[in-house]
Design an enzyme around this catalytic site. Sequence first.
Site, PDB file in Angstrom:
ATOM      1  CB  CYS A  72      -2.584   3.680   9.590  1.00 57.95           C
ATOM      2  SG  CYS A  72      -4.033   4.271  10.519  1.00 57.95           S
ATOM      3  NE  ARG A 114      -3.800   0.250   2.331  1.00 59.47           N
ATOM      4  CZ  ARG A 114      -4.588   0.632   3.350  1.00 59.47           C
ATOM      5  NH1 ARG A 114      -4.598  -0.087   4.474  1.00 59.47           N
ATOM      6  NH2 ARG A 114      -5.331   1.714   3.262  1.00 59.47           N
TER       7      ARG A 114
END
Length: 283
Positions: A239, A180
């Site tokens: 995050c 990611r």
Amino acid sequence: MSTSLSPIISAEELNQLNLSEIILIDARAGSNAFEVYQKEHLKGARFVDLNLDLASIPENPANGGRHPLPTIEQFAETLSKLGVSPSDHIIVYDDKNGSNFAARFWWLMRAIGHEKIQVLNGGYQSALQNDFPTNSGTETYQKTTYPIKEWNLPLASIEEVEKARKNDQNLVIDVRDKNRFDGLTEPLDLIAGHIPGAVNIPLTENLDESGLFKSAEELAQKYKSVIGDKKDENIIVHCGSGVTACHTLLAMDYAGLPIPKLYVGSWSEWSRNHREMATKKLE
């Protein structure tokens, strides 16, 4: 650690406690989490829901990300509904090694100044493996009043992250998995990539091969080597939506390090606000 009580407790230690003297919180994830809880949960555990209790979901994630913090008033109501008082010893668990909602609940409790709050190492599975009793249905308990004034742990805004990423005296840590971060995949947000200047330390690196937190000494060595001589107030952790970042804040607290700033909006906010973005190919 900033409290005398370790932020992490093992299933073996949990088994030695008097259940009448603690409050267990079930923070397991998923769209049917409450049904799963009703089917089976650790005996005495009270259920908490991320979207309803631990966040205030906006219509547009560009405004604070996918999981902004609840308001002080909302969280006070949640704690009152859970029957929690300021002096209670609380232990929270999930089924994702603390990386989903247990760490978020821990952070919220520490942010309001609650000292006696711990995350169960290894979560639900570890408790079952150590023969902790279970129950089904819902638990009964008395509602309380929990007074809260403000969040006492440091937070970072999108503007602060914008400045920090360009300053070598600051450190912006992205705890999402490497694919990611590199922009190879993005299962939750609209655009793949990362905040330019951020460093990637996946939260999975906080755990050993058994899915338990590494020792406090190992974690301290790891994060000290990354932080170097940077000041505590210059460290920002994020995050995707400000939830799993709390896993790394928990790990750092367990390691005896100060709890860094949490960028709650995280990638879900950043990537929706026309900010500069990067992938592995672009850096």
